[in-house]
Design a protein around this motif. Structure first.
Motif, PDB file in Angstrom:
ATOM      1  N   ALA A 291     -16.066   5.706 -11.105  1.00 46.14           N
ATOM      2  CA  ALA A 291     -17.376   5.446 -11.687  1.00 46.14           C
ATOM      3  C   ALA A 291     -17.253   5.202 -13.184  1.00 46.14           C
ATOM      4  CB  ALA A 291     -18.311   6.623 -11.409  1.00 46.14           C
ATOM      5  N   PHE A 292     -16.409   6.009 -13.856  1.00 50.38           N
ATOM      6  CA  PHE A 292     -16.218   5.832 -15.297  1.00 50.38           C
ATOM      7  C   PHE A 292     -15.693   4.435 -15.612  1.00 50.38           C
ATOM      8  CE2 PHE A 292     -16.931   9.224 -18.255  1.00 50.38           C
ATOM      9  CZ  PHE A 292     -17.148  10.331 -17.463  1.00 50.38           C
ATOM     10  N   ILE A 295     -18.373   1.639 -14.516  1.00 50.72           N
ATOM     11  CA  ILE A 295     -19.672   1.563 -15.185  1.00 50.72           C
ATOM     12  C   ILE A 295     -19.506   1.492 -16.696  1.00 50.72           C
ATOM     13  CG2 ILE A 295     -21.844   2.758 -15.567  1.00 50.72           C
ATOM     14  CD1 ILE A 295     -21.589   3.893 -12.764  1.00 50.72           C
ATOM     15  N   TYR A 296     -18.670   2.381 -17.274  1.00 50.38           N
ATOM     16  CA  TYR A 296     -18.573   2.414 -18.731  1.00 50.38           C
ATOM     17  C   TYR A 296     -17.637   1.339 -19.273  1.00 50.38           C
ATOM     18  CZ  TYR A 296     -20.860   6.931 -18.194  1.00 50.38           C
ATOM     19  OH  TYR A 296     -21.734   7.925 -17.871  1.00 50.38           O
TER      20      TYR A 296
END
Lengths: 301, 608
Positions: A291-292, A295-296
């Motif tokens: 997810a990191f 998304i980031y």
């Protein structure tokens, strides 16, 4: 509206027939793996219809009501499930969270009915099933969060369409760590080894189903087949790019279920606390890392 | 036209009347309380929705009122919970040691609520807050333990003091006690300072981590009909203060680039998510049904904080919707437990079982309440959680999302425990005489059941009202809703359709069920026991340490916070002992020392 509901019922029925057949074929495959002949591919149909026609026992109204509520919830969930991008009963309302939470109604009904039977073994089985659920859901939902965030929609048809757009990969390739977590969570959902502690058919004559027989057990068998259909289809749509026509869907569905089943058959079984520890260690960590970076950092292959 | 001032005076007047009536006959007094609460609720509902209440003040000098959509949203929910709970009073009051004052305090605390949400003056807000705390503080010890009231008061006091200091800081900077002007008038470091103070007050009232210790104590030990009020209504005061701080003050600080959110809000969201995780884990472990629900309130308080911290339209709407859904769900669940406790005299899960056969309607009420509490469709809790999920995904708050999803799945685990232990399973011999709750107690049960479903199927009116609040207090975009659907960033949720399809599914299952051969009815004791003969129902009821394998994994850690507060309390006591020794001691030596000190000081002053 009536047409949509009929399409939905058709999908649920199709899902039942599909999973029961593929389940039967898989029994045969596993049989060959273990140097047996294995039952005929339609054995599961025979089992279910035999159970439905038998006279069973009832432990009171909640025992029956729970089974009805459980099967009803699962049928309702299946009615929302898209088969391909086009074959879907309620376009744009096939929201991802419906599948997670409407499925829970079915599980709640089953748990209620099992506890209502008055058998402590059933309650222990329910405890194990719910604990397993707590284990596999969280990593899965984090990956789903990533997918929804990347594809900008929580509708399953839209997620399929996003993956089928030229230039986008299937999410199992685009988010490889997430794909791995997806497979592990799917095995937990399906109750495949090593996460099959709550059924553990070979070890204990118990689990949620201990008191059932007759039509109640038959209905729970139907429930099981349809819920497997929902879970595997969910995986196909989220990670494998969905399907543009029904044949692709069938191929992908069969592959996923068979692969998971084969992995399952070379594994041992975890204890229930090992299941929880396992899912909160690697899959959750991988899901968060995925997810990191997706998304980031925006790194989506 | 209903006037707020008259409503307040009416409540105070009826409180006094109900005191004397209850002294005469507790049943008559309680019926009077029902009608008084009903009058207030109906007046509010009839005029408040369109902001038609009269706010002029003629009899109460120094007081001033104004009506806002935000205040009304809270008032109507809380007044509704008060009304529903008042139906329980006739059957519970006789058990309490100071039953005469019960109705008095109950009505006075409602007056406090109405005042708190309609006032436009900070000092009055504080006054009404204290009024609520002081009245409820005397209600709680009527239940099981006085210690609970002390804990409740202690934590509430922390919140109140923080609020008061915040108010004074605002006054120092703005020069007025007006709420709207005060909140708008502060900026820079002052606003950060006030933000922190207000958040302490909010966390204490909401019972979220780390100020949560009072929650299970107070909820678990309060009188049975008062627990729904505590959990469904009073903790929501904290949410109100939280909105003032997070949305209205909204101090400008460093922004976290990746999720485009101010650091202050992110910290609060993080505290909220800790609260979700702690609440869920403790609830899974708890054996007392009421304490379990109290921990679930703590976890839901966390959801509310996360929602208001996310700072966008549907998160805000989700938070408000969650306040409504949780108020209804937790009131419904607590009332069901209260009905069971009235019949059996206990709320301990290990002592109960099989109540479903005696109390099927209460069971149904509990079932519907927990479906909403766990956020499962087709109940209100699903819509609110769905909106909160959208916000969390939209912001990309990954770590918060872990907690949010954990709490959501964990809630299946803990809400199922009372269901299985209290209602399902073996029917115990000692409860064979138990009967379903009386009709008067079933009325609110049915109403709450209906509303739990209504909030989950037809979100239109509620979302419309919430949109008014959004327009009034924020610059967020309103949430789009039609009769059955709600739309957020990532798609549309059709709540009505889900309910319909669920109905279709159940109908199909029912047809399959009814078409097949009828089952043979057998007794509950007639179960598979692996060839053992078991004659005792208790041995066939699995309810103690239900999630034992899971509980074992965090057994050691679960006492950390309690130990911390015990140590803190110990330190405070030691300081108190020192003070007592120095200033209030009977010891002649200490007195002599003080006399000497004073003489020396006097000499010193004179000499200078």
């Amino acid at each position: 509206m009536i047409v949509n509901i009929l399409v939905g019922i058709g999908i649920a029925l199709f899902g039942f027939a599909l999973q029961t057949s593929i389940g039967g074929i898989n029994r045969k495959i596993v049989g060959r793996l273990q140097k047996r002949h294995g039952p005929r591919w339609y054995q599961e149909f025979i089992d279910i219809f035999k159970l439905l026609s038998k006279r069973g026992i009832s432990h009171g109204w909640i025992y029956d009501f729970g089974v009805i509520m459980a099967l009803g919830g699962i049928i309702a969930t299946a009615m929302f499930m898209p088969l391909t991008v086009d074959i879907v009963a309620f376009k744009q309302f096939d929201n991802f969270f419906i599948f997670v939470y409407l499925l829970a109604v079915g599980m709640l009904g089953m748990a209620m009915s099992a506890s209502g039977s008055g058998n402590p073994w059933a309650s222990i089985g329910v405890m194990r099933a719910l604990t397993t659920m707590l284990a596999y859901e969280v990593p899965f939902l984090i990956v789903a969060l990533t997918i929804i965030n990347v594809s900008d929609s929580s509708s399953l048809t839209a997620i399929q369409a996003f993956q089928q757009t030229a230039g986008n990969n299937w999410f199992i390739i685009a988010l490889p760590l997430g794909g791995l977590v997806g497979v592990l969570s799917l095995m937990g959902m399906l109750g495949k080894k090593p996460f099959e502690t709550y059924i553990a058919p070979a070890e204990i004559a118990s689990g949620p189903m201990v008191e059932y027989g007759g039509k109640q057990l038959g209905m729970l068998f139907i429930l099981h087949e349809i819920s497997v259909f929902i879970e595997v289809s969910l995986f196909v749509h989220l990670f494998l790019g969905g399907a543009s026509n029904i044949f692709i869907f069938l191929i992908k569905y069969f592959t996923v279920y068979t692969v998971v089943n084969l992995i399952s058959n070379v594994n041992g079984r975890f204890k229930i606390d090992q299941v929880v520890k396992f899912f909160y260690k690697w899959p959750l960590l991988l899901a968060i890392i995925q997810a990191f970076i997706a998304i980031y950092l925006g790194w989506v292959i | 036209m209903a006037n707020i001032e008259y409503l307040l005076l009416f409540l105070v007047g009826s409180a006094v009347i109900s005191y004397f009536l209850t002294r005469l006959n507790s049943f008559i007094g309680s019926i009077f309380t029902i009608f008084a609460t009903m009058f207030v609720f109906v007046s509010l509902a009839a005029y408040g929705f369109n902001m038609n209440l009269d706010t002029t003040v003629s009899l109460l000098p120094w007081f001033s009122f104004s009506q806002t959509y935000l205040g009304f949203f809270f008032v109507i929910i809380i007044a509704f919970i008060y009304l529903m709970v008042s139906f329980f009073h006739p059957y519970f009051l006789d058990k309490y040691p100071y039953k005469n004052s019960y109705n008095l305090l109950f009505l006075l605390s409602l007056a406090g609520i109405i005042g708190a949400f309609y006032t436009d003056h900070f000092l009055q807000l504080f006054f009404f807050f204290e009024m609520i705390i002081w009245t409820t503080m005397f209600l709680i010890p009527q239940g099981k333990s006085r210690e609970a009231a002390v804990s409740y008061f202690g934590f509430s006091l922390t919140g109140s003091v923080a609020l008061l200091i915040g108010i004074f800081v605002i006054y120092q900077n703005v020069g007025r006690f007006d709420i709207q002007a005060g909140l708008a008038g502060i900026s820079g470091t002052t606003s950060v300072f006030v933000f922190v103070l207000f958040m302490i007050a909010a966390l204490a009232k909401l019972g979220t981590f780390p100020l949560h210790i009072w929650l299970p104590l107070a909820h678990g030990n309060a009188p049975h009909p008062f627990s729904p009020v505590l959990s469904g209504a009073l903790v929501k005061l904290g949410a109100f203060i939280g909105i003032l701080a997070l949305i209205k003050i909204n101090p400008i600080g460093p922004v976290i680039g990746a999720i485009d959110l101010a650091l202050g809000q992110y910290i609060i969201a993080f505290i909220g998510s800790l609260s979700i995780v702690f609440g869920t884990l403790m609830a899974i472990k708890e054996d007392d049904a009421k304490k379990l629900l109290a921990y679930s309130s703590m976890s839901h308080g966390g959801y509310i904080l996360v929602a208001f911290s996310a700072l966008n339209g549907f998160a805000f709407a989700g938070g408000l919707y969650h306040i409504l859904a949780h108020a209804l769900a937790s009131a419904g669940a607590f009332m069901a437990i209260a009905a069971v406790a009235r019949a059996t005299g206990t709320t301990k899960m290990k002592e109960l079982g099989g109540m479903i056969h005696k109390m099927p309607i209460t069971y149904l009420a509990y079932l519907i309440a927990i479906i909403s509490m766990a956020g499962i469709p087709p109940m209100g809790g699903f819509i609110s959680k769905w909106l909160i999920f959208q916000a969390v995904i939209d912001r990309g708050m990954i770590l918060i999302a872990v907690a949010v999803f954990f709490g959501s799945v964990g809630s299946f685990l803990y809400v199922f425990r009372p269901l299985a232990a209290l209602f399902l399973g073996q029917e115990f011999r000692e409860y064979k005489h138990v009967k379903e709750a009386p009709l008067l107690m079933l009325i609110p049960t049915f109403i709450i059941m209906g509303l739990n479903i209504y909030t989950g199927v037809i979100p239109k009116q509620i979302i419309d009202f919430i949109n008014n609040i959004i327009g009034e207090n924020t610059a967020f975009a309103p949430v789009v809703a039609t009769t059955f659907t709600v739309t957020a960033t990532y798609g549309t949720l059709n709540a009505g359709l889900i309910a319909l399809i669920f109905g279709v599914g159940v109908a199909i299952a029912f047809i399959i069920f009814i078409l097949m051969k009828k089952s043979r009815k057998v007794e509950l004791m007639d179960t598979y026991t692996a060839a053992n003969f078991v004659h005792d129902e208790h041995l066939l009821h699995y309810s103690v340490d239900f999630y034992a394998p899971l509980e074992r994994m965090y057994e050691k850690q679960s006492h950390w916070m309690k130990k911390f507060y015990d140590a803190l309390a110990h330190k405070v006591k030691e300081v108190g002992k020192l003070a007592k020794y120095l200033f209030m001691s009977n010891n002649i030596g200490v007195t002599l020392i003080w006399i000497l000190v004073i003489i020396v000081l006097l000499i010193g002053v004179v000499a200078l």
